[in-house]
Every structure is written in C-alpha cells, then in structure tokens.
Write a protein that holds these residues in place. Structure first.
Motif, PDB file in Angstrom:
ATOM      1  N   HIS A 209      13.423  -4.809 -18.055  1.00 53.20           N
ATOM      2  CA  HIS A 209      12.360  -4.659 -19.051  1.00 53.20           C
ATOM      3  C   HIS A 209      12.118  -5.977 -19.792  1.00 53.20           C
ATOM      4  O   HIS A 209      10.973  -6.351 -20.072  1.00 53.20           O
ATOM      5  CB  HIS A 209      12.745  -3.558 -20.042  1.00 53.20           C
ATOM      6  N   TYR A 210      13.194  -6.695 -20.110  1.00 49.14           N
ATOM      7  CA  TYR A 210      13.062  -7.909 -20.916  1.00 49.14           C
ATOM      8  C   TYR A 210      12.934  -9.189 -20.088  1.00 49.14           C
ATOM      9  O   TYR A 210      12.411 -10.192 -20.602  1.00 49.14           O
ATOM     10  CB  TYR A 210      14.272  -8.044 -21.847  1.00 49.14           C
ATOM     11  N   LEU A 211      13.408  -9.189 -18.834  1.00 44.91           N
ATOM     12  CA  LEU A 211      13.499 -10.438 -18.083  1.00 44.91           C
ATOM     13  C   LEU A 211      12.499 -10.578 -16.946  1.00 44.91           C
ATOM     14  O   LEU A 211      12.262 -11.697 -16.478  1.00 44.91           O
ATOM     15  CB  LEU A 211      14.919 -10.594 -17.507  1.00 44.91           C
ATOM     16  N   LEU A 212      11.917  -9.475 -16.468  1.00 44.66           N
ATOM     17  CA  LEU A 212      10.970  -9.566 -15.353  1.00 44.66           C
ATOM     18  C   LEU A 212       9.558  -9.826 -15.867  1.00 44.66           C
ATOM     19  O   LEU A 212       9.121  -9.214 -16.850  1.00 44.66           O
ATOM     20  CB  LEU A 212      10.981  -8.278 -14.533  1.00 44.66           C
ATOM     21  N   PRO A 213       8.798 -10.716 -15.204  1.00 47.26           N
ATOM     22  CA  PRO A 213       7.425 -11.004 -15.642  1.00 47.26           C
ATOM     23  C   PRO A 213       6.457  -9.929 -15.180  1.00 47.26           C
ATOM     24  O   PRO A 213       6.709  -9.216 -14.205  1.00 47.26           O
ATOM     25  CB  PRO A 213       7.116 -12.336 -14.952  1.00 47.26           C
ATOM     26  N   ARG A 214       5.337  -9.837 -15.888  1.00 43.12           N
ATOM     27  CA  ARG A 214       4.274  -8.928 -15.460  1.00 43.12           C
ATOM     28  C   ARG A 214       3.594  -9.457 -14.204  1.00 43.12           C
ATOM     29  O   ARG A 214       3.664 -10.649 -13.887  1.00 43.12           O
ATOM     30  CB  ARG A 214       3.239  -8.765 -16.573  1.00 43.12           C
ATOM     31  N   THR A 215       2.915  -8.566 -13.501  1.00 44.67           N
ATOM     32  CA  THR A 215       2.225  -8.932 -12.268  1.00 44.67           C
ATOM     33  C   THR A 215       0.969  -9.726 -12.596  1.00 44.67           C
ATOM     34  O   THR A 215       0.144  -9.300 -13.410  1.00 44.67           O
ATOM     35  CB  THR A 215       1.846  -7.666 -11.473  1.00 44.67           C
ATOM     36  N   ARG A 216       0.809 -10.885 -11.947  1.00 53.31           N
ATOM     37  CA  ARG A 216      -0.336 -11.759 -12.223  1.00 53.31           C
ATOM     38  C   ARG A 216      -1.512 -11.503 -11.293  1.00 53.31           C
ATOM     39  O   ARG A 216      -2.658 -11.655 -11.676  1.00 53.31           O
ATOM     40  CB  ARG A 216       0.113 -13.225 -12.115  1.00 53.31           C
ATOM     41  N   ALA A 217      -1.229 -11.179 -10.038  1.00 51.77           N
ATOM     42  CA  ALA A 217      -2.306 -10.950  -9.065  1.00 51.77           C
ATOM     43  C   ALA A 217      -2.124  -9.585  -8.434  1.00 51.77           C
ATOM     44  O   ALA A 217      -1.028  -9.252  -7.986  1.00 51.77           O
ATOM     45  CB  ALA A 217      -2.279 -12.039  -7.991  1.00 51.77           C
ATOM     46  N   ARG A 218      -3.189  -8.787  -8.413  1.00 54.18           N
ATOM     47  CA  ARG A 218      -3.119  -7.427  -7.893  1.00 54.18           C
ATOM     48  C   ARG A 218      -4.202  -7.188  -6.853  1.00 54.18           C
ATOM     49  O   ARG A 218      -5.209  -7.882  -6.820  1.00 54.18           O
ATOM     50  CB  ARG A 218      -3.255  -6.391  -9.017  1.00 54.18           C
ATOM     51  N   THR A 219      -3.963  -6.177  -6.030  1.00 55.73           N
ATOM     52  CA  THR A 219      -4.954  -5.714  -5.070  1.00 55.73           C
ATOM     53  C   THR A 219      -5.370  -4.311  -5.478  1.00 55.73           C
ATOM     54  O   THR A 219      -4.557  -3.378  -5.426  1.00 55.73           O
ATOM     55  CB  THR A 219      -4.380  -5.688  -3.634  1.00 55.73           C
ATOM     56  N   ARG A 220      -6.592  -4.168  -5.923  1.00 55.06           N
ATOM     57  CA  ARG A 220      -7.063  -2.860  -6.361  1.00 55.06           C
ATOM     58  C   ARG A 220      -7.246  -1.930  -5.163  1.00 55.06           C
ATOM     59  O   ARG A 220      -7.791  -2.331  -4.129  1.00 55.06           O
ATOM     60  CB  ARG A 220      -8.390  -2.994  -7.115  1.00 55.06           C
ATOM     61  N   VAL A 221      -6.816  -0.691  -5.303  1.00 58.90           N
ATOM     62  CA  VAL A 221      -6.924   0.302  -4.236  1.00 58.90           C
ATOM     63  C   VAL A 221      -7.713   1.491  -4.760  1.00 58.90           C
ATOM     64  O   VAL A 221      -7.282   2.162  -5.704  1.00 58.90           O
ATOM     65  CB  VAL A 221      -5.533   0.765  -3.749  1.00 58.90           C
ATOM     66  N   ALA A 222      -8.881   1.732  -4.159  1.00 65.10           N
ATOM     67  CA  ALA A 222      -9.695   2.862  -4.595  1.00 65.10           C
ATOM     68  C   ALA A 222      -9.111   4.182  -4.103  1.00 65.10           C
ATOM     69  O   ALA A 222      -9.212   5.209  -4.772  1.00 65.10           O
ATOM     70  CB  ALA A 222     -11.131   2.706  -4.080  1.00 65.10           C
ATOM     71  N   ARG A 223      -8.486   4.154  -2.937  1.00 65.81           N
ATOM     72  CA  ARG A 223      -7.956   5.386  -2.362  1.00 65.81           C
ATOM     73  C   ARG A 223      -6.685   5.053  -1.580  1.00 65.81           C
ATOM     74  O   ARG A 223      -6.656   4.103  -0.803  1.00 65.81           O
ATOM     75  CB  ARG A 223      -8.991   6.000  -1.427  1.00 65.81           C
ATOM     76  N   PHE A 224      -5.610   5.823  -1.811  1.00 61.21           N
ATOM     77  CA  PHE A 224      -4.355   5.560  -1.098  1.00 61.21           C
ATOM     78  C   PHE A 224      -4.442   6.112   0.321  1.00 61.21           C
ATOM     79  O   PHE A 224      -4.955   7.212   0.548  1.00 61.21           O
ATOM     80  CB  PHE A 224      -3.176   6.191  -1.843  1.00 61.21           C
ATOM     81  N   ASP A 225      -3.915   5.355   1.270  1.00 57.18           N
ATOM     82  CA  ASP A 225      -4.011   5.700   2.694  1.00 57.18           C
ATOM     83  C   ASP A 225      -2.927   6.715   3.071  1.00 57.18           C
ATOM     84  O   ASP A 225      -1.891   6.365   3.638  1.00 57.18           O
ATOM     85  CB  ASP A 225      -3.886   4.416   3.521  1.00 57.18           C
ATOM     86  N   ARG A 226      -3.172   7.995   2.775  1.00 63.07           N
ATOM     87  CA  ARG A 226      -2.177   9.034   3.068  1.00 63.07           C
ATOM     88  C   ARG A 226      -1.997   9.235   4.571  1.00 63.07           C
ATOM     89  O   ARG A 226      -0.889   9.481   5.045  1.00 63.07           O
ATOM     90  CB  ARG A 226      -2.584  10.351   2.406  1.00 63.07           C
ATOM     91  N   ALA A 227      -3.096   9.139   5.326  1.00 62.64           N
ATOM     92  CA  ALA A 227      -2.988   9.288   6.778  1.00 62.64           C
ATOM     93  C   ALA A 227      -2.131   8.170   7.368  1.00 62.64           C
ATOM     94  O   ALA A 227      -1.284   8.405   8.248  1.00 62.64           O
ATOM     95  CB  ALA A 227      -4.377   9.286   7.414  1.00 62.64           C
ATOM     96  N   GLY A 228      -2.315   6.950   6.875  1.00 63.51           N
ATOM     97  CA  GLY A 228      -1.499   5.831   7.343  1.00 63.51           C
ATOM     98  C   GLY A 228      -0.037   6.030   7.006  1.00 63.51           C
ATOM     99  O   GLY A 228       0.850   5.739   7.824  1.00 63.51           O
ATOM    100  N   LEU A 229       0.240   6.554   5.795  1.00 64.18           N
ATOM    101  CA  LEU A 229       1.621   6.824   5.402  1.00 64.18           C
ATOM    102  C   LEU A 229       2.263   7.835   6.343  1.00 64.18           C
ATOM    103  O   LEU A 229       3.405   7.646   6.799  1.00 64.18           O
ATOM    104  CB  LEU A 229       1.659   7.343   3.956  1.00 64.18           C
ATOM    105  N   GLY A 230       1.535   8.919   6.660  1.00 63.36           N
ATOM    106  CA  GLY A 230       2.082   9.931   7.551  1.00 63.36           C
ATOM    107  C   GLY A 230       2.369   9.395   8.950  1.00 63.36           C
ATOM    108  O   GLY A 230       3.423   9.675   9.535  1.00 63.36           O
ATOM    109  N   LEU A 231       1.447   8.600   9.481  1.00 67.60           N
ATOM    110  CA  LEU A 231       1.649   8.045  10.823  1.00 67.60           C
ATOM    111  C   LEU A 231       2.794   7.031  10.848  1.00 67.60           C
ATOM    112  O   LEU A 231       3.574   6.988  11.802  1.00 67.60           O
ATOM    113  CB  LEU A 231       0.353   7.380  11.298  1.00 67.60           C
TER     114      LEU A 231
END
Length: 493
Positions: A209-231
């Motif tokens: 909580h105190y030592l890790l930095p916040r994320t600077r660059a992110r990839t926005r995801v409109a929809r999670f790939d549930r089919a890909g996860l299952g396969l």
C-alpha cells in the motif's frame, strides 16, 4: 424555505476506496531509491509464491494420514492450484492493465492470505482443494503483475538487474521450501504450512500500500473477453491434464488422446477468436513480435530445466540409498546457483554484454549441464557441480530473456505481458515435472539409472529451444525507455 444539505453517498466513497489506487506518501515517492522499495515489495511476493509452490509437497504424507486419502487424491492439492494459476495468469494481467496493477496486486495478496488461512482450517480434503483454487486465483493476480510492476518501476538501464533480483527471490523461495516445509510439518503440523502465510501476507499488504507506485499507463477495456478466457482455460487444463495422465497414471490411452485433442481444438479456437475479437484477451500483435514469441518459448524451456531435476535428482539419489535429507541438500545447488547468477549477473558479467548475448550464454551453459547429467556418474559428488552449473546458466538467461520480452511490450500492456511470462513459466514447470516422470515411467523396466539418463537427455534436447530463442529473436534491442513512459523509475504515486 430551508435548504436541504446533501452529502456524497457513503457507498460512493467506499467504492472509490476499493477501486482506486492510492498514491505513495510524498516522503517515499520523492526518494531517489523509491523504485528499489517497489522492487523489494514485489520480490517479497515472488519469494512467498515459490516458497508456497515447493513447500506443499511436504504435506502429502500428513494429508494422506489425516484425511485417510489416497496419494492420487492428495495430489489434487497441488494440481488444482497449478491448473487454476496457469489458466488465470493472462486474464489477471489483462484486467490489471485496465484497472491498475497495484490495485490488482494488493487484491491478489489479500485473497491469497485469506485463502491460506482457510486452507489451514480446512475440515476435509475436498474443502482444502477448493480453498487452494481460491489461493491460486490470488496468486495469479500477484504473479501476473509482478514482472510488470518491476519493469514499470525501475529506470530503463536498471530493468535487467531488477528482474534478476526478482528471479533470485523466486529461486531463494524455491530453495528454502523443502527445508521450511519439513520443519513445519514435523514440529507444528501440516496446517501451519498454510497458516504461516497469514502474518506474512498482512505485512506485505501494508508494505504494498505504501511502497508500490500507481499505474501510469493503462489499456481501457470496454468488454472483458469471457469467451477467450474459457478457451484459454480449456487449452491449458486439457494440455496439463493430458501430460499428467501420460506420465504413468492409470488412465486409458483413449482418454489421454481425448485430452490432447480437446486442448488442441480449444487452442486453435482461442487463436482464431483472438484475431476476430474486438477486445481480445491477448493482442495478437504482441505475439507477432519475435522477441516476445521466442522469448516466451525460452521462458518455458528455462523453467522446464529448472523443475525437471527437482523430480529427477531425489528419485535417483534415494534409489541409490541416500536419505531424503542428503537428496534435499544436493538439490539446493540448483536454485542456489540460479539465485547467485540472477542477483550478481550485473556485476559478474560485462555491462557491454547485450541481453541477447546473455540469453545465448546462459542457454548454452544450462543445456550443456543437462547433457552432462546424462553422462556423469549419478552420485552427489558429480551431481552437485552439474546442478550448480545449470543454475548459473539459468540465472544468467532468465533476467535477460524476461527483459527482452518486457521491453518489446508497451507499458499499457505490461500486465498482459507479465501474465504471458508467468504462464510460460507455469507450463514449463508442469512439463518439466511431467516429462521426467514420463521418462522414468517408460524406463521402469531398465531401472532408475536408465530413466535418469533419458530424462537428462530430454531436458537437454527441449532446452535447445531456449538457444533457438536467443538466436532467432533478432528484433533490434531498445536503446532507451519506451515511448509510452515505461520504466522511468518515478511514478506519479
């Protein structure tokens, strides 16, 4: 008319606390060595993950006695963990790229800690297996983000050294696992093998909580790939179960063929789906980069060579009359050599040596060591230096290989990249154990010695993929930080 005062709903405040990454205190963030504090925190989790992986096998005897279960049933305590971990690593990295790597890492440690407490209190073997699945889900959130947090926290010129320290922490956990596990089981009982994670996990949560930095660059995801996860889950589960079943279990040949067929079909479907999905679980463009594709093959080969001897050496030495204590002490030479080279490689090797040259050097050393294992007398006096040499080669290869992979991946996708690296590591671990077990099983009529020779030759042959990886990954090596700001060493929080 009185004005009615309103306040922000309490639920919204709690939602922000639970879904937003908190910044580091200014006194920590502004320190010149703040990135080392972040790397050290990640190394703590890496150490615990490998310690837990190698410690659980020491509980098998007590679990069989305590729950009146067969060895095949008890093995699911490890198998359920491994299958869940490998299946969730890439999805966990994908979610972290979208919602924050620090946030998902801390949630992973919290889930891992709670599940560890539940494992220690499990009333039945079935409950223990179920809690191990939850523990693996927490470990996936941690491990998928560990490499990404290191590479996005360290300055570009220090990434390889930071990854080497992380690899050394993993090797140290692997080396201490049998010793710590044996001591806990023989004195306090098997439940403390899991219970020891609780106070350590709480300490790690506060540190993160105190030592890790916040994320600077992110990839926005409109929809999670549930089919890909299952396969993906079907692919990895079918392949690992198929290899395990072919390694000597009393399973019909047709069932093994079905498992491999299911894994192959699901893998083909996953690749096809990823090319067509609007928001794929794994961006196909990442795997078209040679440094990534061949680097992942090298990571798999490296961990195959690391874990194969962990099965082979105790079987050979105990069959020749050595005690488990001596076998464990001999085996320590491999992770000890790994830790030494991974942590000290930056000082021992010339700084002008490129990552690709380090990969080639390390791969050549550990492949030569595995070939030697098939030729030298299988006694402690010969096996110790061969294992130490193999560990030194792996310690030189792994940080450089992981650096090449992560430098070729944009920072916004570093969580996914870290998940891919750790999935390759998990598959290499499983294959190393399974291939050695299969070789020993097939050579059972000719004796343990013959099986050991075949196992060493198999490990040497397959690890040749790592050499090919080092030679074929011909994309130019980045000379500096990536364009999206990864690895600046100073975060915004």
């Amino acid at each position: 008319m009185a004005t009615r005062l309103t306040s922000r709903p309490t639920g919204r405040r709690w939602s922000a606390v639970l879904t937003a990454e908190r910044p580091r205190p200014e006194g920590i963030r502004s320190r010149p060595n703040a990135w080392w504090l972040a790397v050290g925190t990640v190394c703590f989790g890496a150490f615990m993950g490998q310690l837990d992986a190698s410690i659980v096998t020491l509980t098998y005897g007590s679990l069989r006695t305590g729950f009146h279960a067969s060895l095949a049933a008890v093995e699911w305590v490890s198998l359920a963990y491994l299958l869940t971990l490998v299946a969730l690593l890439v999805p966990a990295g994908r979610l972290a790229d979208a919602h924050g790597r620090k946030l998902l890492y801390l949630y992973g440690f919290a889930l891992f800690t709670l599940a560890s407490a539940a494992c220690g209190l499990a009333p039945s073997l079935a409950a223990l297996v179920g809690f191990r699945v939850l523990q693996a889900a927490g470990a996936a959130l941690m491990q998928a983000n560990s490499v990404a947090l290191v590479t996005t926290s360290a300055p570009p010129e220090r990434i390889r050294g930071a990854l080497g320290v992380q690899a050394a922490a993993q090797a140290l956990g692997l080396a201490l696992g049998p010793t710590v596990g044996g001591a806990l089981v023989s004195t306090l009982g098997w439940r403390w093998v899991f219970g020891v994670n609780v106070p350590i996990g709480l300490l790690a949560l506060v540190g993160g909580h105190y030592l890790l930095p916040r994320t600077r660059a992110r990839t926005r995801v409109a929809r999670f790939d549930r089919a890909g996860l299952g396969l993906l889950a079907l692919t990895t589960t079918g392949a690992l179960l198929g290899v395990s079943a072919a390694s000597g279990l009393a399973v019909p040949g047709w069932a093994v063929a079905v498992l491999f067929a299911v894994a192959g079909a699901a893998g083909w479907g996953f690749a096809r789906h990823q090319r067509r999905a609007a928001a794929p679980l794994v961006d196909p463009a990442l795997l078209r980069v040679r440094a990534v594709a061949f680097g992942l093959a090298g990571a798999l080969s490296g961990y195959l060579v690391l874990f194969g001897p962990l099965v082979l050496v105790p079987v050979v030495l105990t069959a020749r009359g050595s005690s488990e204590l001596i076998a464990g002490a001999v085996l320590t030479a491999l992770p000890a050599g790994f830790a030494l080279a991974a942590a000290g490689g930056e000082r021992l090797l010339p700084r002008t040596l490129t990552d690709r040259a380090r990969c080639l050097l390390g791969a050549t050393v550990f492949t030569t060591a595995m070939a030697a294992l098939a030729a030298v007398p299988l006694t402690a006096a010969w096996v110790v230096p061969v294992l130490a040499l193999s560990g030194l080669g792996l310690g030189a290869f792994t940080p450089a290989n992981n650096t090449m992979i992560m430098r070729a991946i944009p920072a916004r996708s570093s969580g996914t990249g870290g998940g891919l690296v750790n999935m390759a590591r998990g598959l290499g671990t499983a294959l190393g154990v399974a291939l050695v077990t299969l070789a020993l099983h097939l050579a059972s009529g000719a004796g343990v010695e013959a099986g050991a020779r075949w196992s060493a030759l198999i490990l040497a042959g397959v690890s040749g993929v790592a050499i090919a990886s080092a030679r074929l990954a011909t994309d130019p090596e980045p000379a500096g930080p990536r364009a999206d700001g990864a690895g600046t060493g100073r975060g915004v929080g």
